[in-house]
Write a protein that holds these residues in place. Sequence first.
Motif, PDB file in Angstrom:
ATOM      1  N   GLY A 142       0.812  -1.201   0.000  1.00 42.87           N
ATOM      2  CA  GLY A 142       0.000   0.000   0.000  1.00 42.87           C
ATOM      3  C   GLY A 142       0.846   1.252   0.000  1.00 42.87           C
ATOM      4  N   SER A 162      -2.584  -4.393   7.378  1.00 38.51           N
ATOM      5  CA  SER A 162      -3.600  -3.904   8.320  1.00 38.51           C
ATOM      6  C   SER A 162      -3.033  -2.857   9.267  1.00 38.51           C
ATOM      7  N   ASP A 165      -2.586   0.390   7.438  1.00 34.65           N
ATOM      8  CA  ASP A 165      -3.878   1.073   7.281  1.00 34.65           C
ATOM      9  C   ASP A 165      -4.269   1.775   8.576  1.00 34.65           C
ATOM     10  N   TRP A 166      -4.105   1.068   9.702  1.00 37.27           N
ATOM     11  CA  TRP A 166      -4.431   1.651  11.006  1.00 37.27           C
ATOM     12  C   TRP A 166      -3.549   2.858  11.304  1.00 37.27           C
ATOM     13  N   GLN A 168      -2.051   4.871   9.232  1.00 36.97           N
ATOM     14  CA  GLN A 168      -2.391   6.027   8.398  1.00 36.97           C
ATOM     15  C   GLN A 168      -3.586   6.781   8.975  1.00 36.97           C
ATOM     16  N   GLN A 169      -4.553   6.050   9.515  1.00 33.04           N
ATOM     17  CA  GLN A 169      -5.753   6.670  10.077  1.00 33.04           C
ATOM     18  C   GLN A 169      -5.496   7.306  11.443  1.00 33.04           C
TER      19      GLN A 169
END
Length: 270
Positions: A142, A162, A165-166, A168-169
């Motif tokens: 990603g 995963s 992704d976490w 980045q948020q």
Amino acid sequence: MDKHYLTSLFSPDSIVVFAGAAAKVDAPGTPQAQALLAALKAQQFSGTLSFLDIHTTGTLADLAQTRADLAIIALPPEDVAAALEVAGRIKCRSALVVSSGINATLAAELQRVAKRHGMHLLGPNCLGFQSPRRGLNASVAGPLAAQGHLALVSQSGALTASILDWAQQNAVGFSTVVSLGPNTAVDLAQVLDFLANDAHTHSIVVYMEGISDARRFMSALRAAANAKPVVVLKAGHKAGGNKAAQTHSGTIVGSDDVFDAALRRAGAVR
């Protein structure tokens, strides 16, 4: 201070990419090659980046003009060994193979080729790695993570994606992110040794499913934990999970209680 022996892998100044047809504009390639090229082109790598096609490059005399610290290979399984051989002949010091679908027999052959040429080999069947500080996304995990001082090394590609992704948020940055495949020559202990000596890494998170050389891993973990905080996330806390983790990674940790005690003695936190 002398550079770490894995600097050519995780902090290269020059990279050569073997991605076949995918390196040409609007040309097809493997899904890994397409994702890798998109990742590499999405940000400005601070070093030099070049591309080679083993089917069209020409003679070894032509290849002799190419030099790089790191070779990244994202080719179909049948072409990976030939590309790794070329990488060795042009004196690459490290290689990353993000190609998937490579069986244990071919993976063992890749390790033999790398060893013969004195190359450090990460992969195959892994997502690659990221070095945000260098603007380098050598992964299919990603977008490039934000810069930070936390390092992540994981034996699970799905969990790596995963966590990114976490992160980045939640505005969490990383110094280095490493995804280890089940057949990699550069193992968890070696990555820990690199991160323990990396001035840009202030703490380390490890996700592990199993280890094949317990003595070497514990030695590296102890050294890393003496230098900076290390948190270990381990699959298989219960017997069923332990069996599932062993099936996925092909390695064995053993008794969970023994592992807990070993972690405490090494100074890491589970």
